[in-house]
Design an enzyme around this catalytic site. Sequence first.
Site, PDB file in Angstrom:
ATOM      1  N   ARG A  83      -0.552  14.458  12.851  1.00  0.00           N
ATOM      2  CA  ARG A  83       0.327  14.465  11.134  1.00  0.00           C
ATOM      3  C   ARG A  83       0.251  15.913  10.831  1.00  0.00           C
ATOM      4  O   ARG A  83      -0.410  16.153   9.726  1.00  0.00           O
ATOM      5  CB  ARG A  83      -0.959  13.568  10.421  1.00  0.00           C
ATOM      6  N   LYS A  93       0.840  -1.255  -0.018  1.00  0.00           N
ATOM      7  CA  LYS A  93      -0.106   0.060  -0.157  1.00  0.00           C
ATOM      8  C   LYS A  93       0.888   1.198  -0.063  1.00  0.00           C
ATOM      9  O   LYS A  93       0.682   2.183  -0.876  1.00  0.00           O
ATOM     10  CB  LYS A  93      -0.968   0.074   1.102  1.00  0.00           C
ATOM     11  N   ASN A  94       1.735   1.474   0.939  1.00  0.00           N
ATOM     12  CA  ASN A  94       2.707   2.530   1.100  1.00  0.00           C
ATOM     13  C   ASN A  94       3.787   2.755   0.004  1.00  0.00           C
ATOM     14  O   ASN A  94       4.517   3.616   0.008  1.00  0.00           O
ATOM     15  CB  ASN A  94       3.275   2.517   2.390  1.00  0.00           C
ATOM     16  N   CYS A 150      -5.340  12.369  12.203  1.00  0.00           N
ATOM     17  CA  CYS A 150      -6.101  10.973  12.099  1.00  0.00           C
ATOM     18  C   CYS A 150      -5.956  10.347  13.156  1.00  0.00           C
ATOM     19  O   CYS A 150      -5.536  10.736  14.480  1.00  0.00           O
ATOM     20  CB  CYS A 150      -5.505  10.153  10.943  1.00  0.00           C
ATOM     21  N   ASP A 194       4.817   0.763  12.103  1.00  0.00           N
ATOM     22  CA  ASP A 194       3.433  -0.007  11.560  1.00  0.00           C
ATOM     23  C   ASP A 194       3.708  -1.283  12.225  1.00  0.00           C
ATOM     24  O   ASP A 194       2.222  -2.052  12.158  1.00  0.00           O
ATOM     25  CB  ASP A 194       3.508   0.175  10.203  1.00  0.00           C
ATOM     26  N   ARG A 251      -8.520  -1.085   5.034  1.00  0.00           N
ATOM     27  CA  ARG A 251      -7.490   0.139   4.310  1.00  0.00           C
ATOM     28  C   ARG A 251      -6.209  -0.542   4.048  1.00  0.00           C
ATOM     29  O   ARG A 251      -5.488   0.012   3.012  1.00  0.00           O
ATOM     30  CB  ARG A 251      -7.332   1.316   5.245  1.00  0.00           C
TER      31      ARG A 251
HETATM   32  C1  EPZ Z   1       4.102   6.912   6.355  1.00  0.00           C
HETATM   33  O1  EPZ Z   1       3.209   7.985   6.783  1.00  0.00           O
HETATM   34  C2  EPZ Z   1       3.134   5.808   6.278  1.00  0.00           C
HETATM   35  N1  EPZ Z   1       2.145   5.966   5.423  1.00  0.00           N
HETATM   36  C3  EPZ Z   1       2.836   5.449   7.588  1.00  0.00           C
HETATM   37  O2  EPZ Z   1       1.934   4.206   7.634  1.00  0.00           O
HETATM   38  C4  EPZ Z   1       3.804   5.094   8.488  1.00  0.00           C
HETATM   39  O3  EPZ Z   1       3.365   4.866   9.889  1.00  0.00           O
HETATM   40  C5  EPZ Z   1       5.016   6.414   8.554  1.00  0.00           C
HETATM   41  O4  EPZ Z   1       5.243   6.702   7.231  1.00  0.00           O
HETATM   42  C6  EPZ Z   1       6.128   6.006   9.301  1.00  0.00           C
HETATM   43  O5  EPZ Z   1       6.856   4.981   8.756  1.00  0.00           O
HETATM   44  C7  EPZ Z   1       2.082   5.976   4.065  1.00  0.00           C
HETATM   45  O6  EPZ Z   1       3.191   5.646   3.588  1.00  0.00           O
HETATM   46  C8  EPZ Z   1       0.990   6.189   3.212  1.00  0.00           C
HETATM   47  P1  EPZ Z   1       6.078  10.497   8.546  1.00  0.00           P
HETATM   48  P2  EPZ Z   1       3.657   9.534   6.939  1.00  0.00           P
HETATM   49  O7  EPZ Z   1       6.019  11.768   7.769  1.00  0.00           O
HETATM   50  O8  EPZ Z   1       4.627   9.884   5.637  1.00  0.00           O
HETATM   51  C9  EPZ Z   1       6.128  13.752  11.804  1.00  0.00           C
HETATM   52  C10 EPZ Z   1       0.150   2.635   7.821  1.00  0.00           C
HETATM   53  O9  EPZ Z   1      -0.177   1.983   8.580  1.00  0.00           O
HETATM   54  N2  EPZ Z   1       5.912  14.542  10.808  1.00  0.00           N
HETATM   55  O10 EPZ Z   1       7.404   9.526   8.418  1.00  0.00           O
HETATM   56  O11 EPZ Z   1       2.561  10.405   7.159  1.00  0.00           O
HETATM   57  C11 EPZ Z   1       4.867  12.993  12.056  1.00  0.00           C
HETATM   58  O12 EPZ Z   1       3.944  13.721  12.865  1.00  0.00           O
HETATM   59  C12 EPZ Z   1       0.530   4.101   7.850  1.00  0.00           C
HETATM   60  O13 EPZ Z   1       0.343   2.176   6.578  1.00  0.00           O
HETATM   61  C13 EPZ Z   1       6.076  15.984  11.018  1.00  0.00           C
HETATM   62  O14 EPZ Z   1       6.175  16.420  12.348  1.00  0.00           O
HETATM   63  O15 EPZ Z   1       4.711   9.343   8.173  1.00  0.00           O
HETATM   64  C14 EPZ Z   1       5.220  11.622  12.578  1.00  0.00           C
HETATM   65  O16 EPZ Z   1       5.228  11.994  13.976  1.00  0.00           O
HETATM   66  C15 EPZ Z   1       0.222   4.784   8.994  1.00  0.00           C
HETATM   67  N3  EPZ Z   1       5.961  16.971  10.037  1.00  0.00           N
HETATM   68  C16 EPZ Z   1       6.648  11.452  11.940  1.00  0.00           C
HETATM   69  O17 EPZ Z   1       7.159  12.701  11.556  1.00  0.00           O
HETATM   70  C17 EPZ Z   1       5.986  16.436   8.906  1.00  0.00           C
HETATM   71  O18 EPZ Z   1       5.686  17.431   7.955  1.00  0.00           O
HETATM   72  C18 EPZ Z   1       6.740  10.485  10.941  1.00  0.00           C
HETATM   73  O19 EPZ Z   1       5.738  10.576  10.110  1.00  0.00           O
HETATM   74  C19 EPZ Z   1       5.762  15.188   8.507  1.00  0.00           C
HETATM   75  C20 EPZ Z   1       5.935  14.234   9.384  1.00  0.00           C
END
Ligand code: EPZ
Length: 417
Positions: free
Chosen positions: A121, A22-23, A116, A306, A398
């Site tokens: 996020r 998915k990701n 979410c 995850d 999902r």
């Molecule tokens: C991706 O989410 C995945 N989703 C998530 O999988 C996964 O848990 C996550 O990466 C971490 O590996 C998809 O790929 C669609 P991040 P993403 O930006 O990109 C903070 C699932 O279960 N952050 O690496 O949103 C954020 O709040 C999903 O399949 C900021 O602060 O994750 C979090 O605490 C859930 N500012 C941390 O970084 C930003 O601008 C990691 O978020 C962006 C992120």
Amino acid sequence: MSCLIINGKKKLGGEISVHGAKNSALPILAASVAVGEECVISNCPQLSDIRATINILDGLGCFKSADGTTVTVNSRDLTANEIPDYLMRELRSSFIFMGALVSKTGRAVMCAPGGCEIGVRPVDIHLLALRQMGADIREDSGKIICEAPKGLTGAEINLSFPSVGATENVILAAVRAKGITYIKNAAAEPEIKDLADFLNACGADIKGAGGSTIVINGKDKLHSAEFTVMPDRIVAVSYLAAAAVTGSQLLVKNAHAEHIGTVISTFEQSGCRFDFDNNRIYIKAPERLHKMGTIRTMPYPGFPTDCQAIIMAMAAVAKGTTIVNENIFESRFRHVGELNRMGADVTVTGRSAIVNGVRSLYGSCVKATDLRGGMALVLASLSAEGESIIENTEFIDRGYEKIERDLSLIGADIRRE
Ligand code: EPZ
């Protein structure tokens, strides 16, 4: 609203195949907008998140067809660059369309994705990077308007956190920018490399994806390509965990052990034994799992966030105490209350959960709180005594294709109503 009904304590066995990631499919489908030619993307999992992305592509006029797991997209004539709120709300990770749309049309308008079930996020890291590449970004009544009418310019981007989404957004912005973009402290998840492999198949020049420094040499034009999405490593771990919590042996096919190294070693700590051969993982679980020490979720290649809920379902029935520290998201323990309703003994203090393993859980009526938390309840139900009913299965759908079909095939007593 459907629910899953599971009678636990059944031994599992046989073999199961893992569907596409998915990701990886989500950013690759968004990236096809930046390519500007026809792209045929295979092994896309048939999930509600993918359907939500296809709806966005259709709204932009780029969606051509979807046949099973193959999706065809063509953004040659794309001029639209606004994503309506009702589509953005369906899938918060659609924010990575921003980089792709600005690359292709010089403009992107969408609402901020918002929080979410697992956290606030924010997208500050995404926006800072795009501004460094010359985008003019402003907010107007809840919408984020990102414009670069003369195109984007390569820059040296130092991410304050190795955000997966921000790394993907910068790649999609840089792939057709003027000059070279360096992403330092980039996310190194395998899905990032899959995205780069897709774009390089379309004629892009991206080096270092899968590591912490990625170099993108922007191109004026990209060309069409056919690409197969990698298998879903989190689904692979979920199936391995199903064997682990039921003391079973299982062969998981289409699973790259090198993508889940830290998870495999945690499973081995719990007493599971493995054999590996080209993209197949064979697991043999002990009658009862052992405690797993302290598990800390970290950016790749550390223990994946995850898999946190998934490993907690294992720890809940293991011998001894396991500590789980969630270092990535601020509220990713919502499955704990539901596990405790099934007889688990988990205490949360801040970002740390203390899991005292119990000999057995008991079937209960529980509610999925998010995607991976929902999977944890499925795993707990497989190991529990008696019947469990899991509601809010739309969270699980999902990320898992027909979970009841797949688990039934390997011996689980599970049905959807
Ligand atoms: C991706 O989410 C995945 N989703 C998530 O999988 C996964 O848990 C996550 O990466 C971490 O590996 C998809 O790929 C669609 P991040 P993403 O930006 O990109 C903070 C699932 O279960 N952050 O690496 O949103 C954020 O709040 C999903 O399949 C900021 O602060 O994750 C979090 O605490 C859930 N500012 C941390 O970084 C930003 O601008 C990691 O978020 C962006 C992120």
